[in-house]
Scaffold this motif. Structure first.
Motif, short mmCIF file in Angstrom:
data_model
loop_
_atom_site.label_atom_id
_atom_site.label_comp_id
_atom_site.label_asym_id
_atom_site.label_seq_id
_atom_site.Cartn_x
_atom_site.Cartn_y
_atom_site.Cartn_z
N ALA A 85 13.82 6.78 2.55
CA ALA A 85 14.99 6.42 3.38
C ALA A 85 16.30 6.15 2.51
O ALA A 85 17.16 6.44 2.58
N VAL A 86 15.99 5.21 1.55
CA VAL A 86 16.97 5.02 0.28
C VAL A 86 17.49 6.13 -0.41
O VAL A 86 18.82 6.41 -0.40
N ALA A 87 16.75 7.03 -0.65
CA ALA A 87 16.86 8.24 -1.54
C ALA A 87 17.88 8.94 -0.38
O ALA A 87 18.49 9.92 -0.95
N GLY A 88 17.57 9.23 0.96
CA GLY A 88 18.14 10.03 1.63
C GLY A 88 19.56 9.50 1.98
O GLY A 88 20.64 10.20 2.17
N GLY A 89 19.77 8.11 1.89
CA GLY A 89 21.03 7.72 2.35
C GLY A 89 21.77 7.86 0.94
O GLY A 89 23.13 8.18 1.20
N ILE A 90 21.19 7.81 -0.08
CA ILE A 90 21.96 8.07 -1.64
C ILE A 90 22.54 9.39 -1.45
O ILE A 90 23.84 9.76 -1.90
N GLN A 91 21.76 10.46 -1.10
CA GLN A 91 22.12 11.74 -1.13
C GLN A 91 23.21 12.01 -0.20
O GLN A 91 24.11 12.59 -0.50
N ALA B 120 -17.58 -8.77 2.32
CA ALA B 120 -17.48 -7.31 2.48
C ALA B 120 -16.23 -6.96 3.53
O ALA B 120 -15.29 -6.27 3.21
N ARG B 121 -16.34 -7.86 4.66
CA ARG B 121 -15.20 -7.52 5.51
C ARG B 121 -13.92 -7.89 5.05
O ARG B 121 -12.95 -7.39 5.10
N ARG B 122 -13.91 -9.03 3.99
CA ARG B 122 -12.63 -9.52 3.41
C ARG B 122 -12.08 -8.31 2.56
O ARG B 122 -11.01 -8.06 2.28
N HIS B 123 -13.16 -7.51 1.71
CA HIS B 123 -12.64 -6.58 0.98
C HIS B 123 -12.13 -5.43 1.76
O HIS B 123 -11.13 -4.71 1.47
N GLN B 124 -12.67 -4.99 2.94
CA GLN B 124 -12.04 -3.88 3.80
C GLN B 124 -10.85 -4.20 4.39
O GLN B 124 -9.78 -3.26 4.26
N ARG B 125 -10.64 -5.64 4.69
CA ARG B 125 -9.33 -5.71 5.18
C ARG B 125 -8.04 -5.59 4.22
O ARG B 125 -6.96 -5.31 4.36
N PHE B 126 -8.63 -6.12 3.06
CA PHE B 126 -7.41 -6.22 1.84
C PHE B 126 -7.22 -4.72 1.61
O PHE B 126 -6.08 -4.28 1.27
N ARG B 127 -8.22 -3.67 1.51
CA ARG B 127 -7.87 -2.37 1.24
C ARG B 127 -6.69 -1.55 2.23
O ARG B 127 -6.08 -1.07 2.21
N VAL B 128 -7.01 -2.05 3.73
CA VAL B 128 -6.27 -1.82 4.72
C VAL B 128 -4.82 -2.17 4.47
O VAL B 128 -3.82 -1.42 4.79
N VAL B 129 -4.54 -3.34 4.30
CA VAL B 129 -3.30 -3.92 4.16
C VAL B 129 -2.68 -3.33 2.79
O VAL B 129 -1.63 -2.87 3.02
N ASN B 130 -3.44 -3.08 1.84
CA ASN B 130 -2.76 -2.43 0.78
C ASN B 130 -2.38 -0.96 0.90
O ASN B 130 -1.26 -0.50 0.81
N ALA B 131 -3.00 -0.20 1.85
CA ALA B 131 -2.60 0.95 2.23
C ALA B 131 -1.44 1.16 3.08
O ALA B 131 -0.50 1.96 2.98
N ARG B 132 -1.35 0.34 3.98
CA ARG B 132 -0.25 0.19 5.26
C ARG B 132 0.95 -0.27 4.13
O ARG B 132 2.21 0.33 4.41
N PHE B 133 0.93 -1.30 3.19
CA PHE B 133 1.84 -1.70 2.30
C PHE B 133 2.51 -0.51 1.56
O PHE B 133 3.66 -0.14 1.23
N LEU B 134 1.57 0.47 0.93
CA LEU B 134 1.92 1.33 0.10
C LEU B 134 2.69 2.48 0.99
O LEU B 134 3.77 2.99 0.66
N ILE B 135 2.25 2.77 2.29
CA ILE B 135 2.95 3.70 2.89
C ILE B 135 4.30 3.23 3.28
O ILE B 135 5.34 4.09 3.30
N GLY B 136 4.50 1.89 3.58
CA GLY B 136 5.86 1.51 4.13
C GLY B 136 6.67 1.55 2.90
O GLY B 136 7.82 1.81 3.33
N ALA B 137 6.22 1.12 1.76
CA ALA B 137 6.91 1.15 0.54
C ALA B 137 7.68 2.63 0.48
O ALA B 137 8.74 2.67 -0.06
N VAL B 138 6.54 3.73 0.71
CA VAL B 138 7.00 4.99 0.24
C VAL B 138 8.33 5.49 1.41
O VAL B 138 8.98 6.05 1.03
N LEU B 139 7.84 4.92 2.56
CA LEU B 139 9.02 5.25 3.59
C LEU B 139 10.26 4.78 3.51
O LEU B 139 11.25 5.30 3.45
N VAL B 140 10.31 3.65 2.97
CA VAL B 140 11.56 2.98 2.58
C VAL B 140 12.10 3.52 1.45
O VAL B 140 13.29 3.88 1.35
N ALA B 141 11.28 4.02 0.45
CA ALA B 141 12.08 4.67 -0.56
C ALA B 141 12.58 5.88 -0.26
O ALA B 141 13.74 6.18 -0.85
#
Length: 244
Positions: free
Chosen positions: A47-53, A24-45
């Motif tokens: 930033a790229v869109a703003g630069g293009i604009q 259960a602990r491994r599943h919880q850590r996996f969900r936390v990592v996935n959430a951080r990854f998604l947030i980071g990916a959205v921020l990068v996207a």
């Protein structure tokens, strides 16, 4: 333990009691990592869109000519009069002269203000005419005289009998194309200044003859469509002014 009975498990985990199961602990850590990854990916996207604009907006600007100082109609443009500026234009883009277009030597057909974008319809090719240099003593011209100023040019005979002297106006409201000070610089009180004006070709000879034997005076006149007495300025652009 007696034979035939299975040994009890070494550890029993009851749901809701004790520590959570390792899986259960491994599943919880996996969900936390996935959430951080998604947030980071959205921020990068983002930033790229703003630069293009930003880059796209910069690409939409156009380099056009602007005037460093206010110049009246009849001024023949030089490099010192122009500055290239980047502006964002839409439908009015064709109204102004791109800075990659050569306009040196062309003449203004109307007054243009300092910092104003150079309109296409405010230019014309130099018409028939001659650029004449008029020698003027320092005490016979205004100290505020600069390129672009309109002046009347007067010639006075210099005879021994002062009562015989006569003053004639040679040119009316011509635009000064350049002003060259005598060797002493701006503070020089002696020597001839060279003031360049453009006149119709048929007047050039008479102007040159007049300035060689007479004393020349310059008087600054207001910048108007016509002079006080209704005359058209004596310069190369007079043909276009008459047609207007």
């Amino acid at each position: 333990m007696s034979a035939g009975f299975p040994e009890p498990p070494s550890q029993v985990t009851v749901p809701g009691q004790g520590s959570p199961m390792p899986q259960a602990r491994r599943h919880q850590r996996f969900r936390v990592v996935n959430a951080r990854f998604l947030i980071g990916a959205v921020l990068v996207a983002l930033a790229v869109a703003g630069g293009i604009q930003v880059v796209t907006a910069a690409d939409n600007t156009t380099g056009v000519w602007s005037l460093r100082t206010a110049l009246p109609r009849g001024t023949q443009l030089s490099q010192a009069d122009l500055v290239s500026v980047d502006v964002k234009l839409s439908r009015s883009k064709r109204r102004y002269v791109n800075s990659d277009v050569t306009v040196l030597g062309k003449t203004l057909t109307r007054d243009v203000g300092a910092g104003e974008l150079l309109p296409v319809d405010a230019l014309q090719e130099p018409e028939c005419g001659s650029l004449v240099s008029i020698p003027v003593q320092a005490r016979h011209l205004p100290s505020t005289l600069v390129s672009g100023t309109r002046v009347d040019v007067y010639a006075t005979t210099d005879s021994s009998n002062k009562s015989d002297n006569k003053t004639d106006r040679l040119l009316t409201a011509v635009t000064v194309q350049y002003v060259n000070r005598p060797g002493g610089g701006a503070t020089a009180s002696s020597g001839d200044w060279a003031v360049g004006v453009r006149v119709a070709a048929d007047k050039a000879q008479s102007i040159v003859e007049a300035v060689r034997g007479k004393s020349i005076d310059l008087a600054i006149v207001p910048s108007r469509d016509k002079t006080d007495d209704g005359e058209t300025p004596d310069e190369c652009s007079s043909k276009a002014e008459k047609e207007d």
